[in-house]
Design a protein around this motif. Structure first.
Motif, PDB file in Angstrom:
ATOM      1  N   MET A   1       0.828  -1.202   0.000  1.00 19.88           N
ATOM      2  CA  MET A   1       0.000   0.000   0.000  1.00 19.88           C
ATOM      3  C   MET A   1       0.863   1.254   0.000  1.00 19.88           C
ATOM      4  SD  MET A   1      -1.390  -0.035   3.952  1.00 19.88           S
ATOM      5  CE  MET A   1      -2.306   1.486   3.766  1.00 19.88           C
ATOM      6  N   LYS A   3       2.644   4.353   1.157  1.00  9.15           N
ATOM      7  CA  LYS A   3       3.051   4.768   2.492  1.00  9.15           C
ATOM      8  C   LYS A   3       3.509   6.225   2.535  1.00  9.15           C
ATOM      9  CE  LYS A   3       5.227   2.179   5.316  1.00  9.15           C
ATOM     10  NZ  LYS A   3       6.206   1.323   5.997  1.00  9.15           N
ATOM     11  N   THR A  21     -12.225  -4.406  10.354  1.00 13.79           N
ATOM     12  CA  THR A  21     -12.196  -4.701   8.929  1.00 13.79           C
ATOM     13  C   THR A  21     -10.813  -5.174   8.483  1.00 13.79           C
ATOM     14  OG1 THR A  21     -11.543  -2.454   8.258  1.00 13.79           O
ATOM     15  CG2 THR A  21     -13.908  -2.884   8.568  1.00 13.79           C
ATOM     16  N   LEU A  22     -10.788  -5.883   7.360  1.00 18.35           N
ATOM     17  CA  LEU A  22      -9.525  -6.339   6.784  1.00 18.35           C
ATOM     18  C   LEU A  22      -8.649  -5.148   6.412  1.00 18.35           C
ATOM     19  CD1 LEU A  22     -10.851  -9.208   4.468  1.00 18.35           C
ATOM     20  CD2 LEU A  22      -9.736  -9.444   6.696  1.00 18.35           C
ATOM     21  N   ARG A  23      -9.285  -4.085   5.959  1.00 21.95           N
ATOM     22  CA  ARG A  23      -8.542  -2.882   5.589  1.00 21.95           C
ATOM     23  C   ARG A  23      -7.904  -2.224   6.803  1.00 21.95           C
ATOM     24  NH1 ARG A  23     -11.378   2.337   3.184  1.00 21.95           N
ATOM     25  NH2 ARG A  23      -9.578   3.594   2.654  1.00 21.95           N
ATOM     26  N   ILE A  25      -6.898  -3.754   9.491  1.00 22.15           N
ATOM     27  CA  ILE A  25      -5.756  -4.595   9.855  1.00 22.15           C
ATOM     28  C   ILE A  25      -4.559  -4.287   8.960  1.00 22.15           C
ATOM     29  CG2 ILE A  25      -4.908  -6.972   9.943  1.00 22.15           C
ATOM     30  CD1 ILE A  25      -7.778  -7.824  10.658  1.00 22.15           C
ATOM     31  N   GLU A  26      -4.821  -4.110   7.673  1.00 22.45           N
ATOM     32  CA  GLU A  26      -3.737  -3.799   6.730  1.00 22.45           C
ATOM     33  C   GLU A  26      -3.062  -2.478   7.087  1.00 22.45           C
ATOM     34  OE1 GLU A  26      -2.987  -3.196   1.919  1.00 22.45           O
ATOM     35  OE2 GLU A  26      -5.000  -3.001   2.761  1.00 22.45           O
ATOM     36  N   VAL A  27      -3.877  -1.469   7.418  1.00 27.47           N
ATOM     37  CA  VAL A  27      -3.318  -0.165   7.774  1.00 27.47           C
ATOM     38  C   VAL A  27      -2.454  -0.274   9.033  1.00 27.47           C
ATOM     39  CG1 VAL A  27      -3.890   2.151   8.623  1.00 27.47           C
ATOM     40  CG2 VAL A  27      -5.118   1.190   6.667  1.00 27.47           C
ATOM     41  N   LYS A  29      -0.880  -2.810  10.168  1.00 28.89           N
ATOM     42  CA  LYS A  29       0.349  -3.557   9.874  1.00 28.89           C
ATOM     43  C   LYS A  29       1.378  -2.699   9.151  1.00 28.89           C
ATOM     44  CE  LYS A  29      -1.475  -8.295   9.607  1.00 28.89           C
ATOM     45  NZ  LYS A  29      -1.762  -9.450   8.710  1.00 28.89           N
ATOM     46  N   ASN A  30       0.898  -1.790   8.303  1.00 27.82           N
ATOM     47  CA  ASN A  30       1.803  -1.016   7.461  1.00 27.82           C
ATOM     48  C   ASN A  30       2.143   0.365   8.002  1.00 27.82           C
ATOM     49  OD1 ASN A  30       2.279  -2.505   4.690  1.00 27.82           O
ATOM     50  ND2 ASN A  30       0.160  -2.907   5.262  1.00 27.82           N
ATOM     51  N   ILE A  51      -0.219  -8.393  15.511  1.00 27.94           N
ATOM     52  CA  ILE A  51       0.545  -7.292  14.924  1.00 27.94           C
ATOM     53  C   ILE A  51       1.535  -6.788  15.959  1.00 27.94           C
ATOM     54  CG2 ILE A  51       0.441  -4.961  13.964  1.00 27.94           C
ATOM     55  CD1 ILE A  51      -2.395  -5.556  13.038  1.00 27.94           C
TER      56      ILE A  51
END
Length: 228
Positions: A1, A3, A21-23, A25-27, A29-30, A51
């Motif tokens: 994604m 950054k 949400t999955l989104r 979690i992605e945020v 993590k990144n 995480i």
């Protein structure tokens, strides 16, 4: 994604840890930096999500002092995620000052959709949902009666947050200013194991919670003034 420097508000579960949400979690993590209202509370969520990320405190007692340094980090290219203990940041939680500062400095701000207590409470209340107003927490002392007098004329459905320790007092005051027969709904511990939804007049709800002292997070939904 991507950054590049940005502030992202990330809603977190209001009870059930599966409500993320999955989104989101992605945020998390990144993100280069994760700001948390209470790092002890948020560390449990991060552990559940597996995480590993250092959390930085950002709460109402230090936000005035930390806003400028956070803005500088974002301007240098950091992806900063902001979470609160539960629900959507900046909604009756820290976040407004940081968002405003980012906007003033032309920094991109994004808010993910996700958990919040006020919408589920409104949806299950059985009260009109086409128009509503979110009042958050009523003033504790100064301005409380003035606000209650104002709300007595409000025609839209009203949503309020309240402490379990002040619920009975709040229901009593609402009944006094809005009328004992005004219909309302008290939602307690939404999404949690002991979730409870009670509907009735303000007087009936006051009597119920006087006999059954509540615990947990509280949302009060109150019928608007329909002229009766």
């Amino acid at each position: 994604m991507d950054k590049s420097g940005k502030l992202i508000l990330v809603p977190t579960p209001i009870g059930n840890l599966q409500d993320i949400t999955l989104r989101a979690i992605e945020v998390l993590k990144n993100a280069d930096v994760v700001l948390a209202e209470d790092t002890r509370v948020s560390s449990k969520l991060m552990k559940h999500l597996e995480i590993e990320k250092r959390l930085v405190s950002h709460h109402k007692f230090n936000e005035h002092k930390t806003v400028n340094s956070i803005v500088q980090q974002i301007e240098m290219g950091s992806l900063v995620a902001l979470i609160s203990d539960a629900g959507t940041p900046a909604i009756s939680d820290p976040g407004f000052l940081l968002v405003r500062s980012c906007v003033e400095n032309q920094i991109e701000v994004e808010c993910l959709p996700g958990a919040t207590a006020l919408i589920p409470a409104l949806a299950v209340s059985g009260l009109p949902t086409e128009k509503f107003v979110f009042e958050g927490f009523l003033p504790q002392k100064k301005g409380r009666q003035t606000r209650l007098k104002f709300l007595a004329e409000e025609t839209r459905t009203m949503i309020l947050y309240e402490s379990p320790f002040r619920l009975v007092k709040a229901l009593n005051q609402l009944a006094t200013f809005l009328g004992e027969d005004r219909q309302a709904c008290v939602c307690r511990e939404l999404s949690k194991m002991f979730e409870e939804v009670k509907r009735g007049s303000l007087n009936e709800l006051e009597n119920y919670y006087t006999e059954h002292p509540p615990k947990g997070e509280i949302v009060i939904v109150v019928e608007g003034n329909n002229g009766k």
